[in-house]
Write a protein that holds these residues in place. Structure first.
Motif, PDB file in Angstrom:
ATOM      1  N   SER A  83       0.804  -1.293  -0.139  1.00 23.49           N
ATOM      2  CA  SER A  83       0.126   0.021  -0.089  1.00 23.49           C
ATOM      3  C   SER A  83       0.874   1.263   0.060  1.00 23.49           C
ATOM      4  O   SER A  83       0.482   2.291  -0.610  1.00 23.49           O
ATOM      5  CB  SER A  83      -1.032   0.057   1.296  1.00 23.49           C
ATOM      6  OG  SER A  83      -0.272   0.085   2.423  1.00 23.49           O
ATOM      7  N   GLN A  84       2.091   1.179   0.666  1.00 30.55           N
ATOM      8  CA  GLN A  84       2.974   2.479   0.631  1.00 30.55           C
ATOM      9  C   GLN A  84       3.506   2.650  -0.509  1.00 30.55           C
ATOM     10  O   GLN A  84       3.569   3.663  -1.197  1.00 30.55           O
ATOM     11  CB  GLN A  84       4.234   2.285   1.743  1.00 30.55           C
ATOM     12  CG  GLN A  84       3.821   2.318   2.994  1.00 30.55           C
ATOM     13  CD  GLN A  84       4.709   1.862   4.127  1.00 30.55           C
ATOM     14  OE1 GLN A  84       5.732   1.461   3.694  1.00 30.55           O
ATOM     15  NE2 GLN A  84       4.356   2.190   5.465  1.00 30.55           N
ATOM     16  N   HIS A  96       1.201   6.664  -7.068  1.00 26.17           N
ATOM     17  CA  HIS A  96       0.083   7.603  -7.285  1.00 26.17           C
ATOM     18  C   HIS A  96       0.682   9.070  -6.896  1.00 26.17           C
ATOM     19  O   HIS A  96       0.135  10.056  -7.972  1.00 26.17           O
ATOM     20  CB  HIS A  96      -1.047   7.327  -6.265  1.00 26.17           C
ATOM     21  CG  HIS A  96      -2.410   8.304  -6.572  1.00 26.17           C
ATOM     22  ND1 HIS A  96      -2.982   8.309  -7.539  1.00 26.17           N
ATOM     23  CD2 HIS A  96      -2.482   9.353  -5.698  1.00 26.17           C
ATOM     24  CE1 HIS A  96      -3.880   9.133  -7.383  1.00 26.17           C
ATOM     25  NE2 HIS A  96      -3.732   9.504  -6.483  1.00 26.17           N
ATOM     26  N   HIS A  97       1.180   9.521  -5.869  1.00 30.31           N
ATOM     27  CA  HIS A  97       1.523  10.737  -5.627  1.00 30.31           C
ATOM     28  C   HIS A  97       2.665  11.106  -6.564  1.00 30.31           C
ATOM     29  O   HIS A  97       2.888  12.388  -6.928  1.00 30.31           O
ATOM     30  CB  HIS A  97       1.959  10.899  -4.142  1.00 30.31           C
ATOM     31  CG  HIS A  97       1.106  10.760  -3.185  1.00 30.31           C
ATOM     32  ND1 HIS A  97       0.093  11.476  -3.049  1.00 30.31           N
ATOM     33  CD2 HIS A  97       0.706   9.897  -2.132  1.00 30.31           C
ATOM     34  CE1 HIS A  97      -0.752  11.182  -2.130  1.00 30.31           C
ATOM     35  NE2 HIS A  97      -0.560  10.048  -1.500  1.00 30.31           N
ATOM     36  N   ARG A 127       0.574   4.121  -2.783  1.00 30.70           N
ATOM     37  CA  ARG A 127       0.457   5.462  -2.653  1.00 30.70           C
ATOM     38  C   ARG A 127       1.667   6.386  -3.158  1.00 30.70           C
ATOM     39  O   ARG A 127       1.446   7.667  -3.644  1.00 30.70           O
ATOM     40  CB  ARG A 127       0.484   5.677  -1.092  1.00 30.70           C
ATOM     41  CG  ARG A 127      -0.830   5.460  -0.460  1.00 30.70           C
ATOM     42  CD  ARG A 127      -1.099   5.925   0.977  1.00 30.70           C
ATOM     43  NE  ARG A 127      -0.113   5.405   1.873  1.00 30.70           N
ATOM     44  CZ  ARG A 127      -0.341   4.333   2.637  1.00 30.70           C
ATOM     45  NH1 ARG A 127      -1.340   3.479   2.339  1.00 30.70           N
ATOM     46  NH2 ARG A 127       0.661   4.034   3.327  1.00 30.70           N
ATOM     47  N   HIS A 128       2.842   5.792  -2.952  1.00 33.03           N
ATOM     48  CA  HIS A 128       4.042   6.636  -3.553  1.00 33.03           C
ATOM     49  C   HIS A 128       3.953   6.716  -4.977  1.00 33.03           C
ATOM     50  O   HIS A 128       4.154   7.754  -5.572  1.00 33.03           O
ATOM     51  CB  HIS A 128       5.427   5.895  -3.318  1.00 33.03           C
ATOM     52  CG  HIS A 128       6.549   6.644  -3.723  1.00 33.03           C
ATOM     53  ND1 HIS A 128       6.979   7.769  -3.192  1.00 33.03           N
ATOM     54  CD2 HIS A 128       7.444   6.289  -4.643  1.00 33.03           C
ATOM     55  CE1 HIS A 128       8.038   8.127  -3.804  1.00 33.03           C
ATOM     56  NE2 HIS A 128       8.286   7.188  -4.805  1.00 33.03           N
TER      57      HIS A 128
END
Length: 123
Positions: free
Chosen positions: A109-110, A116-117, A113-114
């Motif tokens: 998940s990290q 995506h950002h 998220r990374h």
């Protein structure tokens, strides 16, 4: 195309009688009568539907959200839990309840998220 001759006739001082406005007034009152008939029909249908609609159930008592849920582990402080509970109550309303708050431990998940950002174009 009779607008310009009518304007010129009015500018020349020719007066119009009430008989000249009768078709326009008749059309206006036909529109008003039609709207009144539609309003009456809607009101009648509403009263008929209200008569056959079941009565609403008594409202359930509203539970107040817990001030702070007990943290699942020692890594989340009670202040953070309180802030999360307040945010949930502000966004979702008083009817929602927090079951548990757990720290995120998954590297998948990290990484998502990374990714995506970092995909956003910053100007």
């Amino acid at each position: 195309m009779t607008v310009i001759p009518n304007l010129l006739a009015n500018a020349a001082g020719e007066s119009k009688s009430l008989a000249d406005a009768a078709p326009h007034l008749l059309g206006f009152f036909v529109v008003l009568g039609t709207l009144a008939a539609l309003l009456g029909l809607c009101t009648l249908v509403s009263k008929i539907l209200q008569r056959y609609q079941p009565e609403p159930a008594a409202p359930k008592p509203v539970r107040k959200p817990a001030a702070a849920a007990s943290p699942a582990s020692d890594s989340i402080s009670p202040e953070v839990v309180t802030v999360i509970a307040a945010a949930v109550a502000a966004v979702a309303g008083d009817k929602q309840r927090i079951i548990s708050i757990k720290p995120q431990k998954s590297s998948w998940s990290q990484a998502g998220r990374h990714q995506h950002h970092t995909s956003h174009n910053i100007r």
